[in-house]
Structure formats: structure tokens, C-alpha cells
Design an enzyme around this catalytic site. Structure first.
Site, PDB file in Angstrom:
ATOM      1  N   LEU A 118      40.827   7.419 -14.011  1.00  0.00           N
ATOM      2  CA  LEU A 118      40.321   8.634 -13.368  1.00  0.00           C
ATOM      3  C   LEU A 118      40.706   9.886 -14.159  1.00  0.00           C
ATOM      4  CD1 LEU A 118      40.987   7.804  -9.595  1.00  0.00           C
ATOM      5  CD2 LEU A 118      38.765   8.110 -10.666  1.00  0.00           C
ATOM      6  N   GLY A 119      41.478   9.700 -15.253  1.00  0.00           N
ATOM      7  CA  GLY A 119      41.766  10.812 -16.154  1.00  0.00           C
ATOM      8  C   GLY A 119      42.864  11.744 -15.640  1.00  0.00           C
ATOM      9  N   GLU A 157      38.747  15.271  -2.983  1.00  0.00           N
ATOM     10  CA  GLU A 157      38.555  16.463  -3.818  1.00  0.00           C
ATOM     11  C   GLU A 157      39.384  16.387  -5.092  1.00  0.00           C
ATOM     12  OE1 GLU A 157      36.368  18.675  -3.759  1.00  0.00           O
ATOM     13  OE2 GLU A 157      35.489  18.314  -1.800  1.00  0.00           O
ATOM     14  N   TRP A 175      34.215   9.739   2.311  1.00  0.00           N
ATOM     15  CA  TRP A 175      35.235  10.720   2.692  1.00  0.00           C
ATOM     16  C   TRP A 175      34.651  11.828   3.573  1.00  0.00           C
ATOM     17  CZ3 TRP A 175      34.026   9.342  -2.344  1.00  0.00           C
ATOM     18  CH2 TRP A 175      33.112  10.163  -3.003  1.00  0.00           C
ATOM     19  N   ARG A 176      33.432  11.644   4.042  1.00  0.00           N
ATOM     20  CA  ARG A 176      32.803  12.701   4.829  1.00  0.00           C
ATOM     21  C   ARG A 176      32.683  12.345   6.301  1.00  0.00           C
ATOM     22  NH1 ARG A 176      27.727  15.267   1.613  1.00  0.00           N
ATOM     23  NH2 ARG A 176      28.994  16.562   0.227  1.00  0.00           N
ATOM     24  N   TYR A 232      40.271  26.175  -5.401  1.00  0.00           N
ATOM     25  CA  TYR A 232      39.079  25.435  -4.970  1.00  0.00           C
ATOM     26  C   TYR A 232      39.440  24.388  -3.902  1.00  0.00           C
ATOM     27  CZ  TYR A 232      35.547  21.904  -4.754  1.00  0.00           C
ATOM     28  OH  TYR A 232      34.643  21.008  -4.257  1.00  0.00           O
ATOM     29  N   ASP A 243      33.168  25.482  -7.124  1.00  0.00           N
ATOM     30  CA  ASP A 243      33.393  24.702  -8.345  1.00  0.00           C
ATOM     31  C   ASP A 243      32.195  24.911  -9.283  1.00  0.00           C
ATOM     32  OD1 ASP A 243      31.351  23.288  -7.184  1.00  0.00           O
ATOM     33  OD2 ASP A 243      32.375  21.355  -7.196  1.00  0.00           O
TER      34      ASP A 243
END
Ligand code: SF4
Length: 386
Positions: free
Chosen positions: A89-90, A46, A29-30, A129, A147
Site C-alpha cells: 500500500l506504499g 481514508e 467503508w461507507r 484532509y 483532495d
């Protein structure tokens, strides 16, 4: 606010940017250092990374991008598909917000994310954030995402001795003062990487840290002790019973949880409410159908943010004519083929329940307060709902 004066900021920023260009992580993702990234990728990563590790997120991020390559595609997806893809992924509320946010960007903003922190914060599920991270990394704004990792790095770098969470405003102010006007996104990602690779929670690798000469934590001999944290209240333990009914055609009874609240809109095996009492009587009342229920030995445990959960699991095999009781809340129930369970919107705790009932995981653990009381063998009991 007690922000250290005269901190050697001028050396810290270039040292960190140079280190990031050399040693920053290449992540799916960068964008490369010096480039801005697609806001959709920054936002998606994120939100995923708030809950789990880079290692766990990487394949899921790639899968999401393959299925929904842009924010419009995600906004048009069925919520159930997004929730199912999120499983594991919660915090499913975030997946629901993810979908709501994609829909808002697609329908209200013409498929383009707002390019300011304030605009981003107005979207569902985007907090301070995430807004700062997107503004800095995707739009090059001078914004300072902070964070837990960045808090730790800055608390050490500036020897902040006030315990968290009281120190949060002080650390945020330090981050804002340190953030450069140019390359704010690279700077934020450098702090993230330093926290993940060098200034780790235990035993920071100060010997290979690019900002060691200016680190006040090292100078004070506090590097591996900071940040201090205020003692946390202990999580309570709630208990309940879960009912796994398997019909003769191989389907399993599942129920949709209410749309709001914990695990909102996800599927569950019908269960009693979760509270701090033992579930014995509640199990009698809440059984979803009349059957010969067997109590499966052992207890399923799961830890949520604010409490531990212990579930006793009951299992029954029933005929096609099995009738649901009012306790089941039949309008929210459905029979689901076992081959479809892998893709169903089942939270981790319910996957544990199903595995436990099927014998894949036996006696996951025993009750915290009742390890000695736990039964060694199956108990059979005819349970009739009220
Ligand atoms: Fe962290 Fe050590 Fe670097 Fe200070 S010198 S920022 S404590 S890794």
C-alpha cells in the site's frame, strides 16, 4: 482571496446530493446516504486511499477489518504485523502513524475518535484532509475535505484558472462556502464520486454530470483543461546496490531499516546508501558478508515521491558459517526463511529486488543514463568488504 462571487451554489448542492443518493458508489467503508459512518472505518479507508486506488484498497480494507475489527484491536496489534499487512500500500510511514494513532485513540481517548477537526488533527498521521473527511462523514460536522479529485472538480466547476498549487487556498475557500450545514458527509462523498466517475482527469463525462448547467468550466470551454498545474521539477535519479545472500538452509539475509525516514522500520536486503553516483565502489565497501557475489544482469527500478531509484543487485549463496561484516550492521540483520517472505514487512522495492535476484523478473529495466552501458551477461567478481 479571489473567490468567484455569485456562484450558483444553491443549485449545485441539491443536485449533487440527489445524484449521490441515486448513483453514489456502495463501498465497504461507507454507510448508506443520509447515515453517519463508524469513524474507525472512515479513518482507516481514508488513510489507505491517500496512496492507492479504491480497487486496490477494497480487499486490504476488508482484511484489516477482519484482523482488527476496531481501533482498540488495531492499537494492541504488534507494529510488525501492521507493517506486514500494509505491504504494497506504499508509504510505510503512514502505516506506522496508523498504528500510533490507533494506540493514541485507544489509550488516550478511551477508544473513541475525537469528533472535531481540531481534535482529530492532534492525532498522529491525521492531516487537514483526513480530519475534515472524518468530521463530516462520521460526525456530520460541516467540514470540507479537499483532495486532488475534489480540487479538480471545483477548479472546473468554478473555472479556477490559477495553476495548482497556488490555487489551493482559493479552491479550499470555494469548498467551504459550498459545503451545506446538513449532510456535509454525503456532500463530500458526492464530490469524491463525481471526481472518480464523471469529472475524471481526462475527458470528463460532462454529458451525464448533474451540475453541468452550472459548470463554469464547461461554459468557458475549459472543462478538460483545468486544473492548470505549475511545471514540476524533475525527480532526480538515485542509485545503489542491493545484496541478496541466500544461505544453504534456504534463508535470506534481511536487515531492518532505521525506524525513522524513508521506509522506516521496514525490512530490506542489505544495501548501499542510495545517492546519485553509480554504486560500483560502494558495492565493494558495503557487501554484508565475504562471498562470491554475482552481479545479476539488469537494474531494478522504483519511483518514490521525490526520486527515481535504480538498484544493481548482487546475489551470493553462502554456507551456514557465513560471517557478517561490520558493513552489514549485524545487530539489525536476521536470516528469514523464504516461506516467511510473503508475510514479512518488505516494501515493494525490496520485493522487486528479491524477485530480480531469483530470476522471476529479469532485467526489469536498464539505467536511465546508462541503457547502452548495461551488461548483457553476468559479471562475477569476488567482493570483499572492508
Ligand atoms: Fe466536471 Fe464536466 Fe461536471 Fe463541469 S460539467 S463538473 S467539467 S464533469
Amino acid at each position: 482571496m479571489d473567490v468567484p462571487k455569485g456562484a450558483p451554489d444553491t443549485k449545485i448542492v441539491p443536485a449533487l446530493l440527489a445524484w449521490y443518493r441515486r448513483e453514489g458508489r456502495a463501498l465497504p467503508w461507507r454507510a448508506p446516504p443520509g447515515k453517519l459512518q463508524d469513524p474507525y472505518k472512515v479513518w482507516l479507508s481514508e488513510i489507505m486511499l491517500q496512496q492507492t486506488t479504491v480497487k486496490a484498497v477494497t480487499p486490504r480494507f476488508i482484511d484489516f477489518l477482519r484482523r482488527w475489527p476496531d481501533v482498540d484491536a488495531l492499537g494492541k496489534a504488534a507494529l510488525g504485523d501492521v507493517l506486514a499487512a500494509w505491504a504494497g500500500l506504499g508509504y510505510y510511514a503512514r502505516a506506522r502513524n496508523l498504528h500510533a494513532c490507533a494506540r493514541a485513540v485507544s489509550e488516550t481517548h478511551g477508544g473513541r475518535f475525537p469528533d472535531t477537526e481540531a481534535g482529530l488533527r492532534a492525532l498522529p498521521g491525521i492531516g487537514a484532509y483526513t480530519a475534515a473527511a472524518i468530521a463530516a462523514i462520521a460526525f456530520g460536522r460541516r467540514a470540507s475535505p479537499v483532495d486532488g479529485n475534489i480540487e479538480r472538480v471545483l477548479a472546473r466547476l468554478f473555472a479556477v484558472e490559477m495553476p495548482l498549487p497556488a490555487a489551493k487556498p482559493q479552491i479550499k475557500a470555494l469548498a467551504e462556502r459550498l459545503t451545506p450545514a446538513e449532510h456535509a458527509g454525503d456532500f463530500a462523498q458526492a464530490l469524491m464520486d463525481l471526481g472518480a466517475m464523471v469529472c475524471t482527469p481526462r475527458r470528463p463525462a460532462c454529458g451525464r454530470c448533474p451540475v453541468r448547467p452550472d459548470c463554469r468550466g464547461v461554459a468557458a470551454g475549459l472543462a478538460d483543461l483545468l486544473p492548470y498545474k505549475a511545471a514540476k521539477a524533475e525527480r532526480p535519479t538515485r542509485r545503489g546496490a542491493a545484496f541478496v545472500a541466500i544461505r544453504e538452509d534456504g534463508t535470506v539475509l534481511l536487515r531492518e531499516r532505521p525506524p525513522k525516514g524513508l521506509l522506516g522500520g521496514m525490512l530490506e536486503t542489505p544495501s548501499t546508501p542510495w545517492d546519485e553516483r553509480q554504486p560500483k565502489e560502494a558495492a565493494e565497501v558495503h557487501a554484508p558478508l565475504i562471498a562470491d557475489w554475482t552481479c545479476v544482469p539488469g537494474i531494478v527500478t522504483h519511483t518514490f515521491t521525490h526520486f527515481h531509484l535504480e538498484l544493481t543487485v548482487y546475489r551470493a549463496e553462502v554456507g551456514r558459517d557465513a560471517k557478517l561484516t561490520p558493513a552489514a550492521d549485524p545487530a539489525r540483520c536476521r536470516w528469514v526463511a523464504q516461506r516467511d517472505l510473503a508475510h514479512a514487512a518488505l516494501p515493494s522495492v525490496m520485493r522487486k529486488v528479491l524477485a530480480h535476484a531469483s530470476g522471476e523478473v529479469r532485467a526489469t529495466s536498464k539505467s536511465r543514463g546508462a541503457r547502452k552501458r548495461a551488461s548483457a551477461g553476468p559479471q562475477r567478481a569476488r567482493r570483499r568488504s572492508a
